[in-house]
Design a protein around this motif. Structure first.
Motif: not given
Length: 100
Positions: A1-27
């Motif tokens: 199932m392909t999604r619309r291009p504007d739905e594919r651009r919602q990767w930024l919140p996921v990347a930001a979430l992992f960027t925050v979770l990475g140091p929290v996981a280390v700590w």
């Protein structure tokens, strides 16, 4: 199932979430480990989890890439959390087999 291009651009919140979770996981991993002090030379092994989290910042072009980035980011956070525990188990195992 392909999604619309504007739905594919919602990767930024996921990347930001992992960027925050990475140091929290280390700590959290270091806080819950019984290691009294983390040996300074072993800190370089955090490069792999950090690289896995950084991989999530590459924008996905397909839904399959989105799934892979979610999996790699999650694995990077889990590896960052469990790394001090793995070091502790390795040290205790080597100490136990050395007879000391």
């Amino acid at each position: 199932m392909t999604r619309r291009p504007d739905e594919r651009r919602q990767w930024l919140p996921v990347a930001a979430l992992f960027t925050v979770l990475g140091p929290v996981a280390v700590w959290c991993g270091r806080a819950t480990s019984y290691l009294p002090g983390f040996p300074p030379g072993l800190v370089w092994f955090y490069a792999l989890p950090v690289a896995m989290v950084a991989f999530t910042w590459i924008p996905p072009r397909t839904d399959a890439q989105r799934g892979r980035r979610l999996a790699v980011g999650s694995a990077g956070c889990l590896l960052a959390f469990f790394y001090p525990h793995l070091v502790l188990v390795t040290i205790l195992t080597l100490w136990g087999f050395s007879g000391g």
